[in-house]
Design an enzyme around this catalytic site. Structure first.
Site, PDB file in Angstrom:
ATOM      1  N   ASP A  20      34.395  -5.809 -92.661  1.00  0.00           N
ATOM      2  CA  ASP A  20      34.530  -6.810 -93.733  1.00  0.00           C
ATOM      3  C   ASP A  20      35.695  -7.795 -93.509  1.00  0.00           C
ATOM      4  O   ASP A  20      35.734  -8.852 -94.130  1.00  0.00           O
ATOM      5  CB  ASP A  20      34.749  -6.114 -95.089  1.00  0.00           C
ATOM      6  CG  ASP A  20      33.534  -5.330 -95.539  1.00  0.00           C
ATOM      7  OD1 ASP A  20      32.507  -5.376 -94.839  1.00  0.00           O
ATOM      8  OD2 ASP A  20      33.605  -4.666 -96.589  1.00  0.00           O
ATOM      9  N   ARG A  77       9.317 -21.758 -93.418  1.00  0.00           N
ATOM     10  CA  ARG A  77       9.740 -20.886 -94.517  1.00  0.00           C
ATOM     11  C   ARG A  77      11.237 -20.992 -94.792  1.00  0.00           C
ATOM     12  O   ARG A  77      12.012 -21.440 -93.947  1.00  0.00           O
ATOM     13  CB  ARG A  77       9.494 -19.416 -94.136  1.00  0.00           C
ATOM     14  CG  ARG A  77       8.066 -18.992 -94.228  1.00  0.00           C
ATOM     15  CD  ARG A  77       7.939 -17.580 -93.654  1.00  0.00           C
ATOM     16  NE  ARG A  77       6.597 -17.068 -93.854  1.00  0.00           N
ATOM     17  CZ  ARG A  77       6.053 -16.077 -93.156  1.00  0.00           C
ATOM     18  NH1 ARG A  77       6.754 -15.495 -92.196  1.00  0.00           N
ATOM     19  NH2 ARG A  77       4.842 -15.661 -93.416  1.00  0.00           N
TER      20      ARG A  77
HETATM   21  O1  F6P Z   1      33.398  -1.306 -96.197  1.00  0.00           O
HETATM   22  C1  F6P Z   1      32.535  -1.592 -95.180  1.00  0.00           C
HETATM   23  C2  F6P Z   1      31.114  -1.639 -95.670  1.00  0.00           C
HETATM   24  O2  F6P Z   1      30.328  -1.806 -94.512  1.00  0.00           O
HETATM   25  C3  F6P Z   1      30.827  -2.702 -96.726  1.00  0.00           C
HETATM   26  O3  F6P Z   1      30.596  -3.958 -96.187  1.00  0.00           O
HETATM   27  C4  F6P Z   1      29.608  -2.116 -97.390  1.00  0.00           C
HETATM   28  O4  F6P Z   1      29.494  -2.539 -98.735  1.00  0.00           O
HETATM   29  C5  F6P Z   1      29.866  -0.661 -97.351  1.00  0.00           C
HETATM   30  O5  F6P Z   1      30.716  -0.418 -96.264  1.00  0.00           O
HETATM   31  C6  F6P Z   1      28.623   0.180 -97.208  1.00  0.00           C
HETATM   32  O6  F6P Z   1      28.984   1.502 -97.299  1.00  0.00           O
HETATM   33  P1  F6P Z   1      28.097   2.758 -96.944  1.00  0.00           P
HETATM   34  O7  F6P Z   1      28.221   2.992 -95.483  1.00  0.00           O
HETATM   35  O8  F6P Z   1      28.692   3.850 -97.724  1.00  0.00           O
HETATM   36  O9  F6P Z   1      26.675   2.443 -97.288  1.00  0.00           O
END
Ligand code: F6P
Length: 344
Positions: A129, A164
């Protein structure tokens, strides 16, 4: 007595974790003469006492591999009454002098609190992120951006062939870095991020204008945490993790249905999901993770605890973990303005 250092990886995995572990083990053993231990599955390993020695052979051949050889979890020790005591107890049993915690806002947030308990911790920033305060880049981000860019390239040709709109939902919980940087790299026609709630009619106007001007296909990139003005984020489940995060996801579907209904253009959605986190790290992430790992073990050699290693102006510097824990790093709006030049 030889110093014993524990390493853990917590939170969502990301490419580059193994490169960081390898760097810590290699320099820790061969230059500093330490014994290094892997704490299994993030903070869970310190609560359950699941700790194993890591030698040179254990980190051989892992530089290019995704995931983490010591596992991860979203365990929050502060959710257990005896969490901190258990950590202290298991560190004592295993004779661990200090810990290198490799993680994002949650894992390093715990590290920042443990300092006040007298536990010696150094943090290493990772997350696809890229939303950690105090560092220009977390490792994992560059790899995820390259996966998003490739996805956009592939979606472009099929969108164009079928005339699309294609909506691509990418990760990024409260910060739109992945959408903005991936979207700029892939030439997205519209990018929607959590930092700037959108108006659905405005979105459809941009798409209509584009199609009326002769380009009868569009690529819209949306962060999973993006939301319409005056509305909440779309969640895929009401379940929250131990850090109180809801599971986001679904905005791509909602958005594509609305776009099709309002514009009349055929619309499809692709949710990139966990492919963004898996597989081989880019060269940039391997090098960044290696630099972070080396800097972390060197901080321990200087008895400097309570810091996170960070990329600042191209150099790796220690910043207080408390500074990282003071909030998240949202998208640089100047960068978003650059992306907007190409909308429509
Ligand atoms: O924090 C990193 C992340 O990849 C976020 O972007 C995402 O919302 C989350 O982890 C998803 O988490 P999980 O692996 O628990 O589905």
């Amino acid at each position: 007595m030889v110093k014993r250092i524990g390493i853990l990886t917590g939170g969502g995995d990301c490419p580059g974790l193994n490169a960081a572990i390898r760097a810590i083990v290699r320099k820790g053993i061969s230059i500093h003469g330490y014994e290094i231990f892997g704490i299994l599955n993030g903070w869970a390993g310190l609560l359950d006492g699941k700790i194993k020695p890591l030698g040179r052979d254990d980190v051989s051949g892992i530089l290019h591999k995704g995931g983490t050889i010591i596992g991860t979890s979203r365990t929050n020790p502060y959710k257990r009454d005896d969490g901190v005591d258990k950590i202290k107890e298991n560190m004592k049993i295993s004779n661990l002098e200090s810990i290198i915690a490799i993680g994002g806002e949650d894992t390093l947030g715990v590290a920042a609190k443990l300092i006040d308990e007298g536990i010696k911790v150094v943090g290493v920033p990772k997350t696809i992120d890229n939303d950690l305060k105090g560092t220009q880049y977390t490792f994992g981000f560059d790899t995820a951006v390259s996966i998003i860019t490739e996805a956009i390239d592939r979606l472009h040709s099929t969108a164009e062939a079928h005339h699309r709109v294609i909506v691509l939902e990418v990760m990024g919980r409260h910060a739109g870095w992945l959408a903005v940087v991936g979207g700029i790299a892939g030439g997205a026609d519209l990018i929607l991020i959590p930092e700037e709630p959108f108006d659905i009619n405005g979105v459809c106007e941009v798409i209509k204008r584009r199609h009326q001007s002769g380009r009868d296909f569009s690529l819209v990139v949306v962060s999973e945490g993006a939301k319409e003005k005056e509305m909440n984020e779309i969640t895929s489940s009401k379940r929250k993790d131990e850090f109180g995060h809801e599971m986001l996801g679904g905005i791509g579907n909602v958005l594509s249905k609305k776009i099709e209904k309002i514009t009349g253009f055929e619309t499809r959605v692709t949710v990139l999901g966990h492919t963004q986190r898996g597989g081989t790290p880019t060269a940039f992430d391997r090098v960044l993770a290696t630099r972070y790992g080396i800097a972390a073990i060197d901080l321990i050699a200087k008895d400097q605890y309570g810091f996170m290693v960070a990329l600042v102006g191209g150099e790796i510097k220690p910043i207080p973990l408390k500074e990282m824990a003071s909030g998240i790093k949202t998208v640089d709006m100047e960068l978003y303005e650059i992306a907007k030049v190409f909308f429509g």
